[in-house]
Design a protein around this motif. Structure first.
Motif, PDB file in Angstrom:
ATOM      1  N   GLY A 171      53.579 -17.406 -30.005  1.00  0.00           N
ATOM      2  CA  GLY A 171      54.932 -17.926 -29.810  1.00  0.00           C
ATOM      3  C   GLY A 171      55.954 -17.245 -30.688  1.00  0.00           C
ATOM      4  O   GLY A 171      56.920 -17.875 -31.140  1.00  0.00           O
ATOM      5  N   ILE A 172      55.778 -15.943 -30.928  1.00  0.00           N
ATOM      6  CA  ILE A 172      56.674 -15.200 -31.823  1.00  0.00           C
ATOM      7  C   ILE A 172      57.473 -14.185 -31.009  1.00  0.00           C
ATOM      8  O   ILE A 172      56.913 -13.425 -30.218  1.00  0.00           O
ATOM      9  CB  ILE A 172      55.883 -14.486 -32.935  1.00  0.00           C
ATOM     10  N   LEU A 173      58.774 -14.179 -31.248  1.00  0.00           N
ATOM     11  CA  LEU A 173      59.677 -13.253 -30.561  1.00  0.00           C
ATOM     12  C   LEU A 173      60.345 -12.339 -31.576  1.00  0.00           C
ATOM     13  O   LEU A 173      60.916 -12.804 -32.561  1.00  0.00           O
ATOM     14  CB  LEU A 173      60.756 -14.029 -29.806  1.00  0.00           C
ATOM     15  N   ILE A 174      60.265 -11.037 -31.350  1.00  0.00           N
ATOM     16  CA  ILE A 174      61.047 -10.050 -32.096  1.00  0.00           C
ATOM     17  C   ILE A 174      62.261  -9.750 -31.221  1.00  0.00           C
ATOM     18  O   ILE A 174      62.136  -9.131 -30.163  1.00  0.00           O
ATOM     19  CB  ILE A 174      60.220  -8.786 -32.388  1.00  0.00           C
ATOM     20  N   SER A 175      63.435 -10.220 -31.660  1.00  0.00           N
ATOM     21  CA  SER A 175      64.587 -10.281 -30.755  1.00  0.00           C
ATOM     22  C   SER A 175      65.596  -9.167 -30.931  1.00  0.00           C
ATOM     23  O   SER A 175      66.568  -9.089 -30.171  1.00  0.00           O
ATOM     24  CB  SER A 175      65.296 -11.630 -30.920  1.00  0.00           C
ATOM     25  N   GLY A 176      65.431  -8.286 -31.930  1.00  0.00           N
ATOM     26  CA  GLY A 176      66.395  -7.211 -32.115  1.00  0.00           C
ATOM     27  C   GLY A 176      67.802  -7.764 -32.299  1.00  0.00           C
ATOM     28  O   GLY A 176      68.026  -8.693 -33.076  1.00  0.00           O
ATOM     29  N   ASP A 177      68.771  -7.201 -31.561  1.00  0.00           N
ATOM     30  CA  ASP A 177      70.158  -7.663 -31.653  1.00  0.00           C
ATOM     31  C   ASP A 177      70.532  -8.633 -30.534  1.00  0.00           C
ATOM     32  O   ASP A 177      71.689  -9.032 -30.406  1.00  0.00           O
ATOM     33  CB  ASP A 177      71.111  -6.465 -31.621  1.00  0.00           C
ATOM     34  N   ALA A 178      69.549  -9.035 -29.721  1.00  0.00           N
ATOM     35  CA  ALA A 178      69.837  -9.926 -28.596  1.00  0.00           C
ATOM     36  C   ALA A 178      70.076 -11.357 -29.048  1.00  0.00           C
ATOM     37  O   ALA A 178      70.826 -12.100 -28.408  1.00  0.00           O
ATOM     38  CB  ALA A 178      68.689  -9.891 -27.589  1.00  0.00           C
TER      39      ALA A 178
ATOM     40  N   GLU B 188      69.130 -16.343 -21.335  1.00  0.00           N
ATOM     41  CA  GLU B 188      68.340 -17.185 -20.422  1.00  0.00           C
ATOM     42  C   GLU B 188      66.861 -16.835 -20.513  1.00  0.00           C
ATOM     43  O   GLU B 188      65.992 -17.716 -20.528  1.00  0.00           O
ATOM     44  CB  GLU B 188      68.833 -17.019 -18.978  1.00  0.00           C
ATOM     45  N   LEU B 189      66.569 -15.540 -20.554  1.00  0.00           N
ATOM     46  CA  LEU B 189      65.175 -15.107 -20.678  1.00  0.00           C
ATOM     47  C   LEU B 189      64.567 -15.622 -21.980  1.00  0.00           C
ATOM     48  O   LEU B 189      63.446 -16.153 -21.985  1.00  0.00           O
ATOM     49  CB  LEU B 189      65.107 -13.576 -20.634  1.00  0.00           C
ATOM     50  N   ILE B 190      65.284 -15.467 -23.077  1.00  0.00           N
ATOM     51  CA  ILE B 190      64.772 -15.944 -24.366  1.00  0.00           C
ATOM     52  C   ILE B 190      64.527 -17.448 -24.315  1.00  0.00           C
ATOM     53  O   ILE B 190      63.506 -17.943 -24.818  1.00  0.00           O
ATOM     54  CB  ILE B 190      65.752 -15.572 -25.495  1.00  0.00           C
ATOM     55  N   ASP B 191      65.437 -18.177 -23.695  1.00  0.00           N
ATOM     56  CA  ASP B 191      65.283 -19.633 -23.579  1.00  0.00           C
ATOM     57  C   ASP B 191      63.990 -19.981 -22.852  1.00  0.00           C
ATOM     58  O   ASP B 191      63.292 -20.937 -23.218  1.00  0.00           O
ATOM     59  CB  ASP B 191      66.495 -20.201 -22.835  1.00  0.00           C
ATOM     60  N   SER B 192      63.649 -19.212 -21.837  1.00  0.00           N
ATOM     61  CA  SER B 192      62.454 -19.507 -21.033  1.00  0.00           C
ATOM     62  C   SER B 192      61.154 -19.283 -21.797  1.00  0.00           C
ATOM     63  O   SER B 192      60.100 -19.777 -21.385  1.00  0.00           O
ATOM     64  CB  SER B 192      62.457 -18.654 -19.763  1.00  0.00           C
ATOM     65  N   LEU B 193      61.223 -18.538 -22.901  1.00  0.00           N
ATOM     66  CA  LEU B 193      60.015 -18.227 -23.661  1.00  0.00           C
ATOM     67  C   LEU B 193      59.577 -19.370 -24.573  1.00  0.00           C
ATOM     68  O   LEU B 193      58.401 -19.457 -24.939  1.00  0.00           O
ATOM     69  CB  LEU B 193      60.238 -16.962 -24.508  1.00  0.00           C
ATOM     70  N   HIS B 194      60.530 -20.211 -24.975  1.00  0.00           N
ATOM     71  CA  HIS B 194      60.229 -21.325 -25.896  1.00  0.00           C
ATOM     72  C   HIS B 194      59.516 -20.829 -27.148  1.00  0.00           C
ATOM     73  O   HIS B 194      58.471 -21.350 -27.545  1.00  0.00           O
ATOM     74  CB  HIS B 194      59.390 -22.402 -25.195  1.00  0.00           C
ATOM     75  N   ALA B 195      60.088 -19.817 -27.764  1.00  0.00           N
ATOM     76  CA  ALA B 195      59.465 -19.202 -28.937  1.00  0.00           C
ATOM     77  C   ALA B 195      59.384 -20.181 -30.105  1.00  0.00           C
ATOM     78  O   ALA B 195      60.318 -20.944 -30.361  1.00  0.00           O
ATOM     79  CB  ALA B 195      60.254 -17.965 -29.354  1.00  0.00           C
TER      80      ALA B 195
END
Length: 302
Positions: free
Chosen positions: A153-160, A187-194
């Motif tokens: 459940g880990i996201l590397i999000s850069g500048d997004a 929206e994509l990030i929201d769907s990940l539930h990180a």
């Protein structure tokens, strides 16, 4: 409560001008993003110390803004590491087209580096013994990638996505869509539930929902008036110059800003100011924000 990361992961939270770096240890060590060129010695020291004499096997970039890839050349010289970049940037790097890569248009530095392979949206790569999926993240950079590990459940999000916003929407200034793309990326990030988000700048955080709410509020604010994105970009690029040089003569600010193609485009297309007027506005904006101070004809870091 501290946010738990796998034992094979380590995050170097960097100050501006550099992006954060994410180091994966184990048999196939890897570093995600390399910071800005003026901080390259510090990047090498951090990686050297963490690896304890072991080599760095791989280097990856979430995107190719100068503050995320400016240390690539130094790391490649030290380690001969296998380097992966976003697939859409491959031809530009191969030809070293500084205009297409945005280095010249933003007035920033990046030493030439090579690459060994490309990473595209939908690809999966093993990092630190875990599978990470690359996901398209257009917004501040049209070819940026997220890296997401569903198992942790880990996201590397850069500048997004940062805890309090996101990066400058440079495509909007270049006459390309950025607001719509940034909204879709959120929206994509929201769907990940990180569970954990590792941003390109700032501390790692766990409350993705609140960060997304702040980012959407910011996006709505920018969408109401195209001048707002232009104003934000001018302030950020002047602050970048100030951070790089430590001080700038106030009399030199108009010409410095005029020498940056994206600033000049913003001035002509969105802001309608003369050079001196824009420089005065940008200086006052940084001072008002507490990011700088003017003293004796010189602009200094606050």
């Amino acid at each position: 409560m501290a946010l738990r990361l796998p034992a094979t992961m380590r995050v170097f939270e960097r100050g501006w001008l550099s992006s954060n770096n994410v180091l994966f240890t184990g048999p196939h060590s890897a570093l995600v993003d390399s910071g800005y060129v003026t901080h390259a010695a510090q990047t090498l020291a951090l990686v050297d110390h963490a690896l304890e004499g072991r080599p760095l096997a791989r280097l990856l970039n979430t995107h190719l803004h100068s503050d995320h890839c400016g240390g690539n050349a130094a790391l490649q010289a030290r380690y001969r590491c296998h380097t992966l970049i976003p697939a859409a940037e491959a031809d530009k790097v191969r030809a070293w087209d500084e205009d297409a890569l945005s280095f010249r248009s933003t007035g920033q530095q990046c030493p030439r580096f090579a690459f060994d392979g490309a990473l595209a949206a939908g690809d999966t790569i093993e990092l630190g013994g875990l599978p990470w999926q690359a996901l398209a993240a257009p917004g501040p950079d049209p070819h940026a990638l997220l890296l997401y590990c569903a198992a942790e459940g880990i996201l590397i999000s850069g500048d997004a996505l940062w805890e309090n916003g996101f990066g400058v929407l440079f495509p909007e200034l270049a006459g390309e869509p950025g607001l719509r793309e940034q909204a879709a990326t959120l929206e994509l990030i929201d769907s990940l539930h990180a569970r954990v988000v590792i941003p390109g700048h700032g501390a790692i955080f766990g409350d993705a929902a609140q960060a997304l709410a702040r980012a959407r509020s910011r996006l709505d604010y920018l969408a109401q008036d195209p001048r707002r994105t232009a104003q934000n970009a001018v302030k950020v690029m002047l602050q970048f110059l100030l951070l790089e040089r430590r001080q700038v003569a106030l009399a030199a600010v108009p010409q410095l800003l005029a020498s940056i193609p994206l600033v000049e485009r913003a001035r002509l297309q969105y802001l309608g100011m003369e050079h001196a007027e824009l420089a005065d506005w940008a200086v006052r904006a940084l001072v008002r924000a507490g990011a700088a101070r003017a003293d004796g004809g010189v602009l200094l870091l606050a």
